[in-house]
Motif scaffolding. Structure first.
Motif, PDB file in Angstrom:
ATOM      1  N   GLU A  41       7.585   1.019  25.101  1.00  0.00           N
ATOM      2  CA  GLU A  41       6.911   2.316  25.104  1.00  0.00           C
ATOM      3  C   GLU A  41       6.958   2.995  23.737  1.00  0.00           C
ATOM      4  N   LYS A  42       7.868   2.543  22.866  1.00  0.00           N
ATOM      5  CA  LYS A  42       7.984   3.121  21.526  1.00  0.00           C
ATOM      6  C   LYS A  42       7.518   2.155  20.434  1.00  0.00           C
ATOM      7  N   PHE A  43       7.884   0.894  20.609  1.00  0.00           N
ATOM      8  CA  PHE A  43       7.591  -0.094  19.565  1.00  0.00           C
ATOM      9  C   PHE A  43       6.099  -0.411  19.493  1.00  0.00           C
ATOM     10  N   LEU A  44       5.467  -0.559  20.662  1.00  0.00           N
ATOM     11  CA  LEU A  44       4.065  -0.960  20.699  1.00  0.00           C
ATOM     12  C   LEU A  44       3.134   0.247  20.654  1.00  0.00           C
ATOM     13  N   THR A  45       3.291   1.038  19.634  1.00  0.00           N
ATOM     14  CA  THR A  45       2.410   2.195  19.450  1.00  0.00           C
ATOM     15  C   THR A  45       1.822   2.162  18.048  1.00  0.00           C
ATOM     16  N   LEU A  46       0.633   2.716  17.900  1.00  0.00           N
ATOM     17  CA  LEU A  46      -0.004   2.747  16.596  1.00  0.00           C
ATOM     18  C   LEU A  46       0.816   3.567  15.606  1.00  0.00           C
ATOM     19  N   LEU A  53       4.795   0.086   8.416  1.00  0.00           N
ATOM     20  CA  LEU A  53       4.081  -0.283   7.189  1.00  0.00           C
ATOM     21  C   LEU A  53       4.418   0.678   6.051  1.00  0.00           C
ATOM     22  N   MET A  54       4.604   1.946   6.366  1.00  0.00           N
ATOM     23  CA  MET A  54       4.978   2.927   5.343  1.00  0.00           C
ATOM     24  C   MET A  54       6.381   2.670   4.813  1.00  0.00           C
ATOM     25  N   GLN A  55       7.294   2.272   5.704  1.00  0.00           N
ATOM     26  CA  GLN A  55       8.663   1.962   5.270  1.00  0.00           C
ATOM     27  C   GLN A  55       8.707   0.668   4.467  1.00  0.00           C
ATOM     28  N   ILE A 161      -2.463  10.564  -0.556  1.00  0.00           N
ATOM     29  CA  ILE A 161      -3.499   9.529  -0.610  1.00  0.00           C
ATOM     30  C   ILE A 161      -2.958   8.167  -0.185  1.00  0.00           C
ATOM     31  N   PHE A 162      -1.673   7.912  -0.472  1.00  0.00           N
ATOM     32  CA  PHE A 162      -1.092   6.617  -0.117  1.00  0.00           C
ATOM     33  C   PHE A 162      -0.813   6.495   1.375  1.00  0.00           C
ATOM     34  N   THR A 163      -0.862   7.614   2.107  1.00  0.00           N
ATOM     35  CA  THR A 163      -0.629   7.584   3.551  1.00  0.00           C
ATOM     36  C   THR A 163      -1.930   7.606   4.343  1.00  0.00           C
ATOM     37  N   TYR A 164      -3.063   7.793   3.660  1.00  0.00           N
ATOM     38  CA  TYR A 164      -4.345   7.743   4.360  1.00  0.00           C
ATOM     39  C   TYR A 164      -4.505   6.370   4.995  1.00  0.00           C
ATOM     40  N   SER A 165      -4.964   6.352   6.238  1.00  0.00           N
ATOM     41  CA  SER A 165      -4.931   5.110   6.999  1.00  0.00           C
ATOM     42  C   SER A 165      -6.305   4.544   7.293  1.00  0.00           C
ATOM     43  N   ILE A 170      -3.271   1.370   9.122  1.00  0.00           N
ATOM     44  CA  ILE A 170      -2.860   0.728   7.864  1.00  0.00           C
ATOM     45  C   ILE A 170      -2.952   1.734   6.710  1.00  0.00           C
ATOM     46  N   PRO A 171      -1.799   2.148   6.161  1.00  0.00           N
ATOM     47  CA  PRO A 171      -1.809   3.109   5.051  1.00  0.00           C
ATOM     48  C   PRO A 171      -2.401   2.503   3.781  1.00  0.00           C
ATOM     49  N   LEU A 172      -3.020   3.339   2.975  1.00  0.00           N
ATOM     50  CA  LEU A 172      -3.596   2.876   1.716  1.00  0.00           C
ATOM     51  C   LEU A 172      -2.518   2.274   0.812  1.00  0.00           C
ATOM     52  N   GLY A 173      -1.322   2.852   0.832  1.00  0.00           N
ATOM     53  CA  GLY A 173      -0.225   2.318   0.025  1.00  0.00           C
ATOM     54  C   GLY A 173       0.094   0.883   0.383  1.00  0.00           C
TER      55      GLY A 173
END
Length: 325
Positions: A41-46, A53-55, A161-165, A170-173
Motif C-alpha cells: 500500500e506504500k511501496f507500489l505508489t507513484l 528516483l529523487m533519492q 526544475i530538477f523535480t519536475y516530473s 520521473i523527475p527531470l534530475g
C-alpha cells in the motif's frame, strides 16, 4: 529428475554470476518484490517511485565518480564533502546574484577543481589516494562551514526544475543522471581512455611500460570524478527540499563507496561494469526506502542492516581473490 533440476538451477546461477551487469540488477528486482509484498500500500505508489528516483539521483552522480577512481585501483574519500561544498557554493552564489545558470556552472567548475587538486596530489606529490582524499574530506567540509557561517540556506526555488516530473513519476534530475550514465558507459566501453582506466586498475606498471602516460590518465579520472561530485551537489539541492546546510551530504562518501561495492565494482581495481555504481546506488536507495516504509526509521538500525548487506556483497565480490589491496 531432482538432480537434473538442481544442476540446471546451478548452471543458471553460474551464468548470472558470470555476467557483471546482472549481479546488481537481480537483487534490485528481488528488493522490488520484497517491498511489493511487505508494504504494497506504500511501496507500489507513484509518489514513492518518484521519491526513490529523487533519492537515487544525487547518490548515483557521486557513486559514478567514485567508481571511476576505484577502477584505476585508487579510492576517493571526498565525494560527500565535495558534494556538500559545491551545493553550498551554488546556493550562496544564487542568493547573492539571483543567477541560476551561473550558480550551477560554478558548482560544476568547483567540482572540477576539487577533482583536479586530488589528481595533482596523487600524481605529482605521489600521495596515496586514501591519504590525499582523506585530507580533502576534512578540508572541504571545513571550508563549507566557514563560507556558510554554519547557516541553513533556503528558498532556492529555481532548483525545483530538477523535480519536475515526466508522467508525474520521473523527475527531470533523474533524466539528467541517466544521460550522464550513458555518456560514462560509452567512455568506459568504447574510448581509449576507458581502456586505459581498466588497464590501470589491472596492472598500472604494465600500462606505464607500454608507453602510456599513466599519471595523466589518473589525473583525468580524478578530475572527471570531481565533475560528477559537482553535478551531485547541484542535484542534491533540488532533491532535498530546495535548501542546503553545512552538513549536507555528510557521510555520502561512504554511500558512494558502498554503491560501488553493491554494484560489483572490485575495490582492487580493473573490474566492474560501467553501470555498476548506478545500479549499486539503486540497491542502496531501495534498501533504505523499504526499511523506512517498514517503520525502521532509526538511523542506527538502517546503518547496521546496510552494513551487514554490504559485508555480504563484498565477501561475494572478493571470493577467489588471492590478495586484496
Amino acid at each position: 529428475m531432482r538432480r537434473g533440476s538442481a544442476e540446471y538451477l546451478m548452471k543458471i546461477f553460474s551464468e548470472i554470476y558470470s555476467r557483471e551487469i546482472l549481479r546488481p540488477i537481480l537483487p534490485i528486482f528481488l528488493l522490488i518484490i520484497i517491498g511489493s509484498i511487505m508494504v504494497p500500500e506504500k511501496f507500489l505508489t507513484l509518489t514513492n517511485v518518484k521519491i526513490l528516483l529523487m533519492q537515487l539521483t544525487p547518490l548515483a552522480a557521486i557513486a559514478t565518480g567514485e567508481m571511476l577512481v576505484i577502477l584505476t585501483g585508487g579510492v576517493d574519500l571526498t565525494p560527500g564533502s565535495a558534494q556538500g561544498f559545491t551545493a553550498m557554493l551554488a546556493a550562496l552564489l544564487y542568493i547573492s546574484t539571483k543567477n541560476f545558470s551561473l550558480a550551477v556552472l560554478a558548482a560544476l567548475a568547483m567540482g572540477l577543481v576539487i577533482g583536479a587538486i586530488n589528481g595533482v596530489l596523487v600524481t605529482k606529490l605521489k600521495i596515496f589516494s586514501f591519504v590525499a582524499t582523506l585530507a580533502g574530506l576534512a578540508i572541504w567540509r571545513a571550508v563549507d562551514l566557514f563560507i556558510s557561517g554554519g547557516k541553513l540556506i533556503y528558498g532556492l526555488t529555481p532548483w525545483e526544475i530538477f523535480t519536475y516530473s515526466v508522467a508525474d513519476v520521473i523527475p527531470l534530475g533523474f533524466i539528467v543522471i541517466v544521460i550522464v550514465e550513458i555518456a560514462v558507459y560509452a567512455m568506459l566501453q568504447y574510448s581509449i581512455l576507458g581502456r586505459y582506466i581498466y588497464a590501470m586498475g589491472s596492472n598500472e606498471e604494465a600500462l606505464r611500460l607500454s608507453g602510456v602516460r599513466a599519471d595523466l590518465v589518473k589525473f583525468m579520472v580524478f578530475t572527471i570524478a570531481g565533475l560528477m561530485y559537482g553535478l551531485g551537489g547541484v542535484l542534491i539541492i533540488g532533491m532535498s527540499g530546495l535548501a542546503v546546510d553545512p552538513w549536507t551530504a555528510r557521510g555520502n562518501e561512504l554511500s558512494a563507496i558502498a554503491s560501488c561495492v553493491l554494484g560489483g565494482i572490485l575495490l582492487t581495481g580493473g573490474e566492474g561494469h560501467p553501470l555498476g555504481a548506478f545500479f549499486g546506488a539503486a540497491l542502496l536507495t531501495l534498501i533504505s526506502n523499504i526499511l523506512i516504509l517498514l517503520g525502521y526509521t532509526e538511523y542506527y538500525i538502517q546503518q547496521i542492516i546496510t552494513g551487514v548487506i554490504l559485508i555480504g556483497a563484498a565477501t561475494a565480490l572478493s571470493r577467489g581473490l588471492r590478495y586484496v589491496k
